[in-house]
Scaffold this active site. Structure first.
Site, PDB file in Angstrom:
ATOM      1  N   HIS A 297       0.826  -1.192  -0.066  1.00  0.00           N
ATOM      2  CA  HIS A 297       0.015   0.030  -0.140  1.00  0.00           C
ATOM      3  C   HIS A 297       0.828   1.253   0.018  1.00  0.00           C
ATOM      4  O   HIS A 297       1.965   1.204   0.344  1.00  0.00           O
ATOM      5  CB  HIS A 297      -0.831  -0.201   1.083  1.00  0.00           C
ATOM      6  CG  HIS A 297      -2.037  -1.197   1.378  1.00  0.00           C
ATOM      7  ND1 HIS A 297      -2.491  -1.526   2.500  1.00  0.00           N
ATOM      8  CD2 HIS A 297      -2.385  -2.049   0.339  1.00  0.00           C
ATOM      9  CE1 HIS A 297      -3.191  -2.379   2.298  1.00  0.00           C
ATOM     10  NE2 HIS A 297      -3.166  -2.932   0.773  1.00  0.00           N
TER      11      HIS A 297
ATOM     12  N   LYS B  28       6.220   5.688   6.920  1.00  0.00           N
ATOM     13  CA  LYS B  28       5.826   4.718   7.971  1.00  0.00           C
ATOM     14  C   LYS B  28       6.954   4.423   8.716  1.00  0.00           C
ATOM     15  O   LYS B  28       8.029   3.971   8.072  1.00  0.00           O
ATOM     16  CB  LYS B  28       5.288   3.718   7.304  1.00  0.00           C
ATOM     17  CG  LYS B  28       4.067   4.046   6.349  1.00  0.00           C
ATOM     18  CD  LYS B  28       3.290   2.923   5.683  1.00  0.00           C
ATOM     19  CE  LYS B  28       2.182   3.546   4.784  1.00  0.00           C
ATOM     20  NZ  LYS B  28       1.699   2.516   3.951  1.00  0.00           N
TER      21      LYS B  28
ATOM     22  N   TYR C  62       2.293   1.234  13.854  1.00  0.00           N
ATOM     23  CA  TYR C  62       3.136   1.958  13.030  1.00  0.00           C
ATOM     24  C   TYR C  62       2.740   3.519  12.955  1.00  0.00           C
ATOM     25  O   TYR C  62       1.302   3.731  13.239  1.00  0.00           O
ATOM     26  CB  TYR C  62       3.329   1.481  11.658  1.00  0.00           C
ATOM     27  CG  TYR C  62       1.933   1.180  11.045  1.00  0.00           C
ATOM     28  CD1 TYR C  62       1.292  -0.104  11.109  1.00  0.00           C
ATOM     29  CD2 TYR C  62       1.682   2.003   9.759  1.00  0.00           C
ATOM     30  CE1 TYR C  62       0.127  -0.212  10.617  1.00  0.00           C
ATOM     31  CE2 TYR C  62       0.348   1.544   9.121  1.00  0.00           C
ATOM     32  CZ  TYR C  62      -0.112   0.409   9.308  1.00  0.00           C
ATOM     33  OH  TYR C  62      -1.391   0.248   8.848  1.00  0.00           O
TER      34      TYR C  62
ATOM     35  N   ASP D 283      -6.620  -6.179  -1.634  1.00  0.00           N
ATOM     36  CA  ASP D 283      -5.251  -6.714  -2.005  1.00  0.00           C
ATOM     37  C   ASP D 283      -5.173  -7.860  -3.131  1.00  0.00           C
ATOM     38  O   ASP D 283      -4.105  -7.623  -3.747  1.00  0.00           O
ATOM     39  CB  ASP D 283      -4.462  -7.138  -0.575  1.00  0.00           C
ATOM     40  CG  ASP D 283      -4.269  -5.855   0.130  1.00  0.00           C
ATOM     41  OD1 ASP D 283      -3.913  -5.701   1.420  1.00  0.00           O
ATOM     42  OD2 ASP D 283      -4.476  -4.553  -0.200  1.00  0.00           O
TER      43      ASP D 283
HETATM   44  C1  LIG Z   1      -4.693   2.288   6.622  1.00  0.00           C
HETATM   45  C2  LIG Z   1      -6.159   2.777   7.490  1.00  0.00           C
HETATM   46  C3  LIG Z   1      -7.240   1.939   7.449  1.00  0.00           C
HETATM   47  N1  LIG Z   1      -8.609   2.571   7.730  1.00  0.00           N
HETATM   48  C4  LIG Z   1      -9.670   1.777   7.691  1.00  0.00           C
HETATM   49  C5  LIG Z   1     -10.045   1.615   6.228  1.00  0.00           C
HETATM   50  C6  LIG Z   1     -10.777  -0.033   6.198  1.00  0.00           C
HETATM   51  O1  LIG Z   1     -12.247   0.158   6.633  1.00  0.00           O
HETATM   52  C7  LIG Z   1     -10.282  -0.709   7.466  1.00  0.00           C
HETATM   53  C8  LIG Z   1      -9.006  -1.598   6.796  1.00  0.00           C
HETATM   54  O2  LIG Z   1      -8.006  -0.950   6.235  1.00  0.00           O
HETATM   55  P1  LIG Z   1      -7.054  -1.693   5.041  1.00  0.00           P
HETATM   56  O3  LIG Z   1      -7.746  -3.003   4.821  1.00  0.00           O
HETATM   57  O4  LIG Z   1      -6.238  -0.839   4.171  1.00  0.00           O
HETATM   58  O5  LIG Z   1      -5.913  -2.151   6.216  1.00  0.00           O
HETATM   59  P2  LIG Z   1      -4.608  -2.815   5.993  1.00  0.00           P
HETATM   60  O6  LIG Z   1      -4.786  -3.889   4.965  1.00  0.00           O
HETATM   61  O7  LIG Z   1      -3.884  -3.105   7.356  1.00  0.00           O
HETATM   62  O8  LIG Z   1      -3.770  -1.718   5.396  1.00  0.00           O
HETATM   63  C9  LIG Z   1      -2.519  -1.315   6.145  1.00  0.00           C
HETATM   64  O9  LIG Z   1      -1.590  -2.108   6.136  1.00  0.00           O
HETATM   65  C10 LIG Z   1      -0.596  -1.874   4.917  1.00  0.00           C
HETATM   66  C11 LIG Z   1       0.635  -2.579   5.383  1.00  0.00           C
HETATM   67  C12 LIG Z   1      -0.029  -0.387   5.255  1.00  0.00           C
HETATM   68  O10 LIG Z   1       1.170  -0.223   5.097  1.00  0.00           O
HETATM   69  C13 LIG Z   1      -0.930   0.532   5.101  1.00  0.00           C
HETATM   70  O11 LIG Z   1      -0.648   1.622   5.961  1.00  0.00           O
HETATM   71  C14 LIG Z   1      -2.421   0.239   5.576  1.00  0.00           C
HETATM   72  O12 LIG Z   1      -3.229   0.342   4.541  1.00  0.00           O
HETATM   73  O13 LIG Z   1      -9.504   0.281   8.193  1.00  0.00           O
HETATM   74  C15 LIG Z   1      -8.504   3.675   8.457  1.00  0.00           C
HETATM   75  O14 LIG Z   1      -9.495   4.196   9.165  1.00  0.00           O
HETATM   76  N2  LIG Z   1      -7.243   4.274   8.844  1.00  0.00           N
HETATM   77  C16 LIG Z   1      -6.150   3.901   8.216  1.00  0.00           C
HETATM   78  O15 LIG Z   1      -5.257   4.709   8.214  1.00  0.00           O
END
Ligand SMILES: Cc1cn([C@H]2C[C@H](O)[C@@H](COP(=O)(O)OP(=O)(O)O[C@H]3O[C@H](C)C(=O)[C@H](O)[C@H]3O)O2)c(=O)[nH]c1=O
Length: 190
Positions: free
Chosen positions: A62, A72, A132, A170
């Site tokens: 991401h 980050k 992070y 993803d």
């Molecule tokens: C990143 C983020 C997400 N969200 C909400 C949006 C979605 O409803 C839920 C899950 O989000 P996401 O599927 O993008 O989460 P990850 O797959 O863990 O993504 C993260 O993990 C990878 C390794 C990264 O480096 C990114 O910082 C980040 O995108 O959290 C938020 O409310 N705030 C945030 O800062």
């Protein structure tokens, strides 16, 4: 606190010192002065934390587009991860290259990923907690991704026979060839 430059320009590991005693340990996990002196004048505005129940969970790759690109600072509070940064800066001598580091609750190591890179990790244990700090707020409009398994990037994810556990988002991220220019290289960062 030991700061080490990695082979991709701008990426560092940070290893805080742990003061152990018969109770356990104490560690300063972040110092703005040391970070600014050794890494750069970045400031954090948001802390994130995620729990991944299963080993082989892959989150990423991401990044957020400019002007909301995020730096980050990643660490692992429980379990262990294989953490990866991919250089997405057009014109960079290491464009499309990646670096990986094992971060774990045991080693206490942190990875700094500057703006201009994609970030992702694969869990090496069950019930892994990753925390992070980021240098800009979450902006869904600027949230983008790169396919974790893109052969052009060629990350050797240590799945060790486990099938990758991915979000639907993803699983359908674009490969590098379809990404277009997202960041420009502006010369060596440090
Ligand atoms: C990143 C983020 C997400 N969200 C909400 C949006 C979605 O409803 C839920 C899950 O989000 P996401 O599927 O993008 O989460 P990850 O797959 O863990 O993504 C993260 O993990 C990878 C390794 C990264 O480096 C990114 O910082 C980040 O995108 O959290 C938020 O409310 N705030 C945030 O800062």
């Amino acid at each position: 606190m030991h700061v080490k430059r990695l082979e991709l320009d701008g990426v560092f590991t940070i290893s805080p010192r742990r003061f152990g005693d018969d109770r356990g340990y104490f560690s300063e996990t972040f110092r703005q002065d040391i970070f600014s002196q050794n890494v750069g004048d970045f400031h954090f505005v948001q802390d994130n934390q995620s729990l991944s129940a299963e080993r082989g969970t892959v989150r990423g790759l991401h990044f957020q587009l400019a002007p909301r690109a995020q730096g980050k600072l990643v660490r692992c509070l429980a379990g262990a991860i294989f953490d990866v940064a991919v250089d997405l800066r057009s014109g960079s001598p290491t464009f499309g290259q990646h670096v990986s580091v094992e971060l774990s609750a045991d080693n206490g190591q942190q990875l700094w990923i500057p703006p201009g890179f994609a970030h992702g990790f694969c869990t090496l244990t069950e019930n892994t907690i990753v925390a992070y700090k980021v240098t800009d707020y979450y902006s869904p409009e600027h949230d983008r991704g790169l396919l974790w398994s893109d052969p052009q990037i060629g990350i050797a994810w240590p799945l060790d026979g486990f099938s990758a556990r991915l979000s639907e988002k993803d699983a359908r991220q674009p490969p590098l060839a379809e990404l277009g220019e997202v960041f420009r290289y502006e010369g060596p960062t440090r």
